[in-house]
Design an enzyme around this catalytic site. Structure first.
Site, mmCIF file in Angstrom:
data_model
loop_
_atom_site.group_PDB
_atom_site.id
_atom_site.type_symbol
_atom_site.label_atom_id
_atom_site.label_comp_id
_atom_site.label_asym_id
_atom_site.label_seq_id
_atom_site.Cartn_x
_atom_site.Cartn_y
_atom_site.Cartn_z
ATOM 1 N N ASP A 347 47.684 43.250 37.344
ATOM 2 C CA ASP A 347 46.627 43.753 36.482
ATOM 3 C C ASP A 347 47.249 44.856 35.626
ATOM 4 O OD1 ASP A 347 43.992 44.464 35.515
ATOM 5 O OD2 ASP A 347 44.097 46.167 36.891
ATOM 6 N N ASP A 542 43.801 46.796 41.409
ATOM 7 C CA ASP A 542 43.190 48.003 41.972
ATOM 8 C C ASP A 542 41.676 48.041 41.858
ATOM 9 O OD1 ASP A 542 43.375 48.378 39.083
ATOM 10 O OD2 ASP A 542 42.707 50.415 39.475
ATOM 11 N N ASP A 546 39.319 42.927 40.054
ATOM 12 C CA ASP A 546 40.517 42.229 40.543
ATOM 13 C C ASP A 546 40.276 41.529 41.875
ATOM 14 O OD1 ASP A 546 42.132 43.123 38.396
ATOM 15 O OD2 ASP A 546 42.399 45.050 39.395
#
Length: 645
Positions: A347, A542, A546
């Site tokens: 990410d 995080d 996600d």
């Protein structure tokens, strides 16, 4: 220093330790025996065997009694395991097989050989228990560091309370050298805090007003007044303990396969042993003594002790190694799985980047310097909670620029904000709202191409300047990506951010493949496509958005300190100090672990095959069979323990 004469509602950090009670001493003795019991039993068994061997010539009956005592002491733990497994799970395991072999050796008068088998088997069991205990201690060392009490100041008097009574919003005073009893934010004071138990950082971290602190960490030389942000059961400390408990219950797939085959294998060995007892006297004319002897040797050398011990000690050692470095595996299965990973998907926001905007460029209009531009912008934004506003205010503070609060503040939805002070109106927002068409177009294009967010500051006379902000890349990101490439792993970025911004960050990190403007479900689809095309995947993230991708990846890795609760619960590996270098370390550790496991399995099967073939062709002495078989078990355990380094 902090004034201790404060209101009665102030809670105070962990109090002094009390003297141990008799009950505490009893628990300590119990824990000692639980930890070292098998090793002590193996040692006593070995000593008794030595005494029995020395007295064989003159005190035959006494030596037999000593051998029998060695059997009982050395074999008790394994006999109990085998009986419990047989009764509760209806499963024949290697423990019963070895005890039957030892009993068979004694039945035909080979007391020393049987006792030696029990001793080495007990020693290998103690060594395996050590590796498991070491892993549990490294994974759950936090349990012993959990603060139990806090001191509350009531009407000038102190009394101890449980940390479970702390509430969100309480103020906690932590004195020098005390443990921090709750997750919270420093509201007064300054100190250095040792956070190694939470983040794995070896160097204490400076803490002052506005900074976050964690339960179970150790305060240094200063006093801190902390506002409690999370209750005890919701703290980072509590989350880690839950992860530890999950980790202790997990086993790698290869160990599960070995465990399932163990019962079948043991039954096969017992059947073959039975045939060896019945057929050779009839078909080959062997004597009864020779037949029983070779059958017992076969039972010893064919036992899969070394095979069973080839995996878990190595995997537990790897988990222990990772835990000491801030790399927490939720189970041994994921250590093995990481060895096969081909793609790591990151990410962007909060993972490759810090997740916080920072001012990167100040472009004032002619006649206005950078200091005034930043001062005016910080004054305007001082009442806003927007991330852009916080970044501008922080930058002004970092440069030592003083500012005040405006007299009137108003947000313009979709445009920006405006405020008034000293009779003047100022606005800060999108360039399209405040800039004449074509003005600063080249600068705007350049800044946006670099992935930066640009805002314009203007007063009633017109534009005053541009301020560019960017979510800055983590300093270790580029090195972490390079490490992955060296391991033969392909790094990819999956983000919901704009394509232009994503590509700018990817270039800085050294990532070639970028998929941007993805919704959470589109990240899941992208991961499945990558797995189909390349092989097993890792997702590093995080945030809440996600979580679906972390769940669908072969292994999900969450940022421990910055990660959301949902991400931490969904992921299978946690980076406790948010260091991206640990991603490559986790994969390298997985590869090294699997290599050692393969070495162990090849060696264990090779020794078993060699001993069985030799026993059938020409026969081997029982002592040699015992040493060869149990020696191979000790060697594979020791080989696995190398992963502790």
């Amino acid at each position: 220093m902090i004034d201790t004469n404060m209101k009665a509602s102030v809670r105070i950090g962990s109090g002094p330790k009390q003297k141990l009670s008799n009950n505490d001493h009893h628990h300590q003795r119990s824990d000692f025996l639980k930890t070292h019991g098998e090793a002590i039993a193996a040692g006593l068994s070995g000593l008794l065997i030595l005494l029995a061997w020395l007295s064989e010539g003159n005190l035959e009956t006494f030596s037999v009694i000593l051998y029998l005592t060695a059997y009982v002491i050395g074999g008790f733990a394994k006999a109990r395991e085998g009986i419990v497994s047989l009764v509760s799970e209806k499963k024949l395991d290697v423990n019963l097989l070895m005890l039957l072999a030892a009993a068979g050796a004694a039945a035909i008068g080979y007391w020393a050989e049987g006792a030696l088998l029990i001793f080495i088997f007990a020693l290998s069991g103690a060594l395996e228990e050590y590796s498991e205990g070491r892993s549990r201690r490294d994974l759950s060392a936090l349990l012993s560091l959990k603060p139990e009490t806090a001191r509350i100041l009531v009407n000038g008097e102190e009394r101890e309370i449980s940390i479970d009574e702390l509430s969100v919003g309480d103020s906690v005073l932590v004195k020098p050298g005390e443990q921090i009893p709750a997750d919270g934010t420093v509201i007064r004071g300054a100190s250095e805090v040792n956070q190694a138990t939470i983040t794995g950082e070896s160097v204490p971290v400076e803490k002052n007003k506005g900074m976050e602190v964690f339960t179970g960490t150790m305060n240094g030389t200063g006093s801190l007044l902390i506002r409690v942000d999370r209750r005890a059961e919701e703290s980072t400390f509590a989350k880690i303990l839950r992860l530890v408990r999950e980790a202790e219950e997990q086993t790698p797939p290869s160990q599960g396969q070995i465990d399932r085959l163990e019962g079948i294998y043991v039954k096969a060995v017992l059947v073959v042993t039975g045939l060896l007892l019945l057929l050779p006297p009839v078909l080959l004319g062997w004597s009864w003594g020779d037949t029983v002897y070779r059958a017992m040797v076969f039972m010893v050398v064919a036992s899969p002790c070394a095979v069973v011990a080839s995996i878990m000690p190595a995997v537990l050692s790897a988990m222990s190694n990772g835990a000491r470095k801030g790399l927490l595996f939720k189970g041994g299965a994921y250590v093995q799985t990481l060895s096969e990973v081909k793609v790591v998907a990151f990410d962007k926001t909060g993972t490759l980047t810090r997740g916080e905007l920072a001012v990167t460029d100040l472009i004032p209009l002619e006649g206005i310097d950078e200091g005034r531009l930043l001062q005016e912008a910080a004054t305007l934004e001082s009442l806003s909670e927007h991330p852009l506003a916080r970044a501008i205010v922080v930058e002004a503070g970092r440069r030592g620029i003083t500012f005040r609060q405006p007299e009137r503040f108003e947000s313009q939805t979709g445009r920006g904000v405006e405020a008034e002070w000293d009779g003047q109106l100022r606005r800060l927002g999108k360039p399209a709202w405040l800039l004449p068409e074509g003005m600063w177009s080249d600068q705007l294009k350049r800044l946006e191409a670099e992935g930066k967010t640009v805002v314009c500051l203007a007063d009633e006379a017109g534009p005053m300047g541009l301020i560019a902000l960017k979510d800055t890349i983590r300093p270790e990101a580029k090195a972490a990506v390079e490490q992955l490439k060296k391991l033969g792993v392909t790094p990819v970025m999956l983000t919901g951010d704009r394509q232009q911004t994503a590509e700018a960050i990817a270039r800085q990190a050294g990532i070639e493949q970028v998929r941007a403007e993805l919704l959470p479900e589109e990240k899941v689809k992208a991961l499945r496509e990558l797995e189909k095309a390349c092989g097993p995947t890792v997702m590093v993230g995080d945030g809440v958005n996600d979580a679906p991708a972390l769940a669908v990846a072969t292994v999900g890795i969450a940022m421990g300190a910055a990660g959301s609760d949902v991400a931490l619960e969904t992921a299978r590996v946690v980076l406790m100090n948010d260091d991206l270098n640990k991603v490559a370390e986790a994969i390298a550790l997985g590869k090294r672990t699997w290599k050692i496991v393969q070495q162990n399995l090849i060696f264990a099967f090779g020794v078993i095959a060699l001993l069985i073939i030799t026993n059938f062709i020409q026969g081997i002495p029982l002592p040699l069979g015992v040493v060869g078989h149990e020696g191979s078990t000790l060697l594979v355990i020791l080989n696995g323990l190398r992963l502790l380094r």
